[in-house]
Design an enzyme around this catalytic site. Structure first.
Site, PDB file in Angstrom:
ATOM      1  N   HIS A  42       0.766  -1.268   0.206  1.00  0.00           N
ATOM      2  CA  HIS A  42       0.027  -0.016   0.056  1.00  0.00           C
ATOM      3  C   HIS A  42       0.873   1.263   0.059  1.00  0.00           C
ATOM      4  CE1 HIS A  42      -4.066  -1.610   0.474  1.00  0.00           C
ATOM      5  NE2 HIS A  42      -3.589  -2.547   1.293  1.00  0.00           N
ATOM      6  N   ASP A  95      -0.526  -4.543   5.989  1.00  0.00           N
ATOM      7  CA  ASP A  95      -1.447  -5.298   5.604  1.00  0.00           C
ATOM      8  C   ASP A  95      -1.409  -5.504   4.035  1.00  0.00           C
ATOM      9  OD1 ASP A  95      -2.055  -2.345   5.390  1.00  0.00           O
ATOM     10  OD2 ASP A  95      -3.957  -3.290   4.595  1.00  0.00           O
ATOM     11  N   GLU A  96      -2.003  -6.731   3.465  1.00  0.00           N
ATOM     12  CA  GLU A  96      -2.021  -6.810   2.235  1.00  0.00           C
ATOM     13  C   GLU A  96      -0.950  -6.648   1.225  1.00  0.00           C
ATOM     14  OE1 GLU A  96      -6.890  -6.216   1.112  1.00  0.00           O
ATOM     15  OE2 GLU A  96      -5.708  -4.462   1.457  1.00  0.00           O
ATOM     16  N   ASN A  97      -0.057  -7.336   1.501  1.00  0.00           N
ATOM     17  CA  ASN A  97       1.595  -7.137   0.864  1.00  0.00           C
ATOM     18  C   ASN A  97       1.453  -8.493  -0.324  1.00  0.00           C
ATOM     19  OD1 ASN A  97       3.980  -6.917  -0.359  1.00  0.00           O
ATOM     20  ND2 ASN A  97       4.931  -7.741   1.403  1.00  0.00           N
ATOM     21  N   GLU A 139      -1.849  -9.060   9.975  1.00  0.00           N
ATOM     22  CA  GLU A 139      -0.738  -9.716   9.238  1.00  0.00           C
ATOM     23  C   GLU A 139       0.608  -9.768   9.771  1.00  0.00           C
ATOM     24  OE1 GLU A 139      -2.983  -7.859   7.711  1.00  0.00           O
ATOM     25  OE2 GLU A 139      -3.439  -8.345   5.605  1.00  0.00           O
TER      26      GLU A 139
END
Lengths: 685, 685
Positions: free
Chosen positions: A252, A317-319, A369
């Site tokens: 992000h 998050d969300e890597n 995460e």
């Protein structure tokens, strides 16, 4: 045992005793005892402050006085509250032991007593005293004689110490004044953490004096200056609210790279993203670049000087790891260091971050995460993927807060958020493990919200979450919550929250200068698509897509629809004629509205997409009226065999409900369909 | 001759040609020719910019695109406008010769041509181009086929180069975001000067880094930081608007002295005033103190570094001189320097100020009191006491602007402000003298306005003044002005102006949680007391008096009352049955409303003061219905002698009109009384 007794007492006292006007408190206090009697207000109302509070209490008391005077128009004689104040003539006497620190787990308790011409507030710190003042404002009532406070004894303190609101200021920039008014609103429902999601792919929303290319190249000019951030922090601190900044990394992170591409995992020219997804390989920091840590060290040195809170949120998050996979140097590094997965590489990155933050005496916080083996115990876990991670963190001894189930941008109902108890799945946890669960945060992401609409997405829903995090877990009467929420909803307007007033503005824009009545009748009962469904229709939303559509004006959790649904429930229990009349009258309004709306549409092209919605609502209403008539006849035993609903009709209705239940023009009216289905189910019996 | 022809052409073209939808432009352009045809918009709408504009035009064009897309929801594909833009596919082509300077008398002209699929804007500077974009947004129309721009040719430039809005940010602090949204609104009606009244007795509203005690001790914490001022200046400059700061001196100066009492004419401890008058001897700077000039020199050095405009407003008004009279040292100084009056002393002070300002390359501006013999010709006179001083200044060769007749805080009607032509009493002036009259400023003082209400006092009334200052003097059709003002009024909402939306919030606060319908029906037709009358009732208003009363919610120039008045006019000309019905229906609503309002009052103590107002309106309505019935009978010749209105009745009505015409609860409904009186006059005939 005591707790249960307290609860029963509470229910009795709040709901029935003395046929008094019901209280409109939110969040509900831990303990409350109503007394006979009223304290009427006049222009001589005056307050005094004793003990040793922080100076913020004088400012808060001045605001309290002005808000109360604005509501009552009694022309109070008392002006600015300062420390040199005597008790003489004070109706409200506040006593505080010591100045509060704006930190996690500060003492927030207070007691409030109103009786025979005297109001007494006692609190360990000025935080408690400020909460007491908010409670007092909520207690204001009026009768024929004037404005009054009911006699009452309250003892109160929060169930959880972390009661937050996260605002994503990236996807759409949410300017200073919107943040400010939301802080005011938070304070009225005793929330105490403002979490600002400051950086993401679509923008870098804070000025860096050390690395000005961050905001200059990463924000299209839309960012908070450091002076604004200082103002926000002071404003929040004056209201007992901590400000936790988030700098999302290593993923992000697109907006870091227009200015500093050298820290990305792929060397190219970067721009901030205008889409919300589908830009894989997603720009990600290169954790194998030693220069990155020097850069981040300096960056956090600057940011920790700005943000006083002990927590810094690093996202995490969300890597997707796609840029890492595509970079041979990073692959080689992983092999060399025996890192088996991208997650292991990210955990190593997190260790480095934690070292940096420790250097500046800060604790790290991140989305769930980051909960990976080896990460030290003083980090705060922010659970967004589910209560499993919440409990896992708590069991492992990590402090943790919950946002799963509190994503208010998904536009579910206040009821859904309200009933989401953080501890509902924590029965197996020991007392000590439970104490690791610090509370939660309402999370407001802004892919589909703008400065114009954000208030209507946050409020009043966040107030239901605020009560969940403050009040006893036994307080969960949904109907009473909605009754009180309605009062909060009105009061929020006086603080400047634009959730209602911007609705009308948006209707006018949609109406293009024509009469808004028909649009309002329709949009009052439809709701924007829920969850992620609106964005998952194969339409690409950009950061510059106009969010001025019907779906943006419409609010979640329609009150008209909910109350109509209650009405149908009543009718299915007792098919009384007056209920039948009310229901049919409402259906008829929707039927008649269709032609009116079509007329409006002639000169309002922006609402033409609503025609099928209105058509479906009209058809639903026709079916509804038929069913009500049918059920009335049936209940009177006057139904002839040949009048019974045929199988073919049943099937036709069922099919129609399915079609109408699908979103059109990004809105839906499922509550009304379900209500009408309940009529059908009655008819089938 | 040409001008008259142009006017006739204009009237023909705007009002009747082709039965086209009427245009909603405000201010009206100098020259306008409508053509047959429409340019429909779709998602391919695209613009290009050519020539050599300032970078502000790219930002303005981006905003234009987003505003147009928000209105039409066509999902334009074009994102951010930058300098590297091709003409390819451009529907709107903008051509600009050179970057504008944000200074007085910059070229603001433009031409706008819409025909066969092309829109062309040509302007000498980006200012003209920005005005063209505002005109274009006002031209947007819709029909069954969709949104379109009508084919048209416009050539436009302003009548006066100084078209200002003054905001008093002292009496009530008007925060940053309110200023910002008002700048947006100013830009849409082509106003180009924001005059900030920054200091006065009740507060010092700007940060001084050199003399921090000024804002620290003089503002109760309510002031603009220098960063905010810079933001305001940049924001305004991006919209072609100059910012002129006012530091009022030597009078209206109390707020300088809590921090720096040594510069006052009496040595004592000072606080900022919480009242608006009656604090004589009024704190005044000591012009005989040489240290004062050193101090002011340093102060203006700081302020001129902040404010780039060539003019600095030094106020200079309403110096009572009482503190000077009471100070023997000052008396002695006057004698020694042969100064015969306090005015001569003030003029000497002004000379010194002018010297200081010249040192920083600034011109002085002041209220018309500063126009005294010997003051140099490059100062700008700001006429507030009447057109006499305007013409006097112009004749003497001083540049001058008008605010007399433009005091919008006095809450007169848009018509009054609209018809106030700056040159209406300047017939004796030569062309060259006339050219000294640079324009005017709407003046918004804030003794009785707050951040919550100020928009409703400024807008849409300032738009009528904006037209007066921009358009030809022949444009003065009041009914058409009101028609177009109504459209401006709606569009202002989309810019965030809270004039309408805060009305509803205030009604809700007054209603104390009960239904607002009855309060709205009443407040929709009453107006707050006009002029200075509200403050001159023997009631002392303080800066902390709650301005949340009915009179604060009510807006000047009620549309409902005005349209009802038009209806009565029509009826007195032709007593047609449908007109009689409409009038009686409206009167009946007000009659019925009285009981409803009394019901609302039971739980809304703050509106109980409105009971006599509502009662009077009810009585007026009863009389009105009687008169309409009477006039109908009369017109049909069915009136019998004994039914004629008696002298006693006439007298009774007359007495009632007088009583009802007085303000109650700080509001009035004189328009309705006058309308009903016209019915009575008809009946008397």
């Amino acid at each position: 045992m005591t707790r249960l007794f307290g609860l029963l007492l509470l229910l009795i006292l709040t709901n029935v005793a003395y046929s008094q006007a019901p209280l409109n408190l939110m969040p509900m206090p831990q303990k409350l005892e109503r007394k006979e009697g009223k304290l009427y207000l006049d222009s001589n109302f005056r307050l005094s402050i004793n003990g040793n509070p922080d100076v913020r209490l004088y400012k808060a008391a001045t605001r309290f006085l002005r808000r109360l005077d604005e509501q009552t128009i009694l022309w109070f004689k008392q002006d600015q509250i300062t420390s040199n104040l005597t008790d003489e003539g004070a109706i409200l006497r506040i006593e505080v032991s010591r100045p509060a620190k704006i930190v996690l787990k500060e003492d927030e308790s207070y007691s409030l007593s109103i009786n025979a011409g005297k109001i007494t507030v006692k609190a360990a710190t000025d935080l408690g005293a400020m909460y007491a003042l908010e409670t007092l404002l909520q207690l204001l009532q009026a009768d024929q004689k004037g404005f009054y406070f009911p006699h009452i004894e309250i003892t109160d303190s929060p169930r959880f110490p972390w009661r937050g609101l996260m605002i994503d200021v990236v996807r759409h920039f949410i300017p200073y004044e919107v943040i400010i008014r939301n802080i005011d609103a938070m304070a009225t429902v005793k929330m105490n953490v403002l979490h600002l999601h400051l950086t993401d792919d679509q923008g870098f929303r804070i000025e860096s004096k050390k690395f000005p290319k961050l905001h200059e190249k990463g924000s299209n000019g839309k960012y908070f200056t450091q002076e604004q951030i200082k103002d926000i922090i002071n404003y929040a601190s004056d209201r007992g609210i901590r400000v936790v900044p988030e700098f999302d990394m290593p993923g992000h992170a697109s907006s870091w790279f227009p200015g500093y591409p050298e820290y990305a995992s792929a060397q190219r020219i970067y721009e901030i993203e205008t889409k919300y997804s589908h830009f894989e390989p997603a720009p990600t920091m290169d954790p194998t670049n030693e220069q990155l840590y020097i850069f981040l060290d300096q960056f956090f040195e600057e940011m920790t000087a700005l943000f006083p809170d002990e927590y810094i949120h690093i996202g995490g998050d969300e890597n997707s790891g796609k840029q890492w996979d595509a970079n041979p140097k990073i692959q080689e590094y992983k092999q060399r260091h025996n890192l088996k997965s991208n997650m292991e590489l990210q955990t190593q990155f997190n260790h480095r971050l934690q070292d940096i933050l420790s250097r500046y005496k800060r604790k790290m916080m991140g989305w769930d995460e980051i909960l990976e083996p080896g990460i030290s115990k003083d980090i705060m876990i922010h659970s967004w993927r589910g209560k499993k991670s919440l409990n896992e963190a708590a069991k492992k001894g990590y402090p943790v807060i919950l946002s799963h189930g509190f994503y208010i941008d998904l536009l579910y109902s206040a009821q859904d958020y309200y009933l989401n108890d953080p501890l509902s799945e924590s029965k197996d946890l020991t007392e000590s493990e439970l104490s690791n669960i610090y509370g939660g945060e309402a999370a407001m992401w802004t892919e589909l919200a703008t400065a114009e609409t954000i208030d209507s997405r946050i409020w009043p829903f966040a107030a239901a979450i605020a009560e969940r995090l403050w009040s006893s877990k036994e307080i969960r009467d949904v109907k009473d919550m909605y009754r009180r929420l309605d009062k909060v909803n009105n009061r929020l307007e006086f603080l400047g929250i634009a959730h209602k007033k911007n609705y009308e503005v948006m209707l006018k824009r949609l109406a293009n200068g024509t009469d808004i009545a028909a649009i309002r009748t329709l949009l009052d009962v439809v709701e924007p698509m829920k969850g992620l469904s609106r964005r998952k229709q194969g339409i690409t939303y950009y950061t510059y897509t106009p969010l001025t559509m019907a779906a943006d004006a419409a609010r979640p959790d329609s009150k008209v629809a909910r109350e109509f649904s209650y009405l149908i429930d009543e009718f299915t229990i007792t098919p009384a004629p007056h209920l039948a009349d009310s229901i049919k009258r409402q259906y008829q309004i929707w039927i008649d509205n269709h032609e009116k709306l079509k007329n409006t549409m002639r000169f309002a092209p922006a609402i033409r997409e609503l025609e099928p919605v209105s058509e479906n609502l009209k058809r639903l209403s026709e079916i509804g009226i038929g069913l009500v008539n049918y059920l009335q006849k049936k209940s009177k035993g006057k139904l002839k065999e040949r009048e019974k609903i045929s199988e073919a009709q049943l099937k036709e209705f069922g099919t129609f409900f399915k079609v109408a239940g699908k979103p059109w023009a990004n809105v839906e009216f499922v509550v009304l369909i379900k209500a009408t289905e309940r009529l059908l189910n009655e008819a089938k019996k």
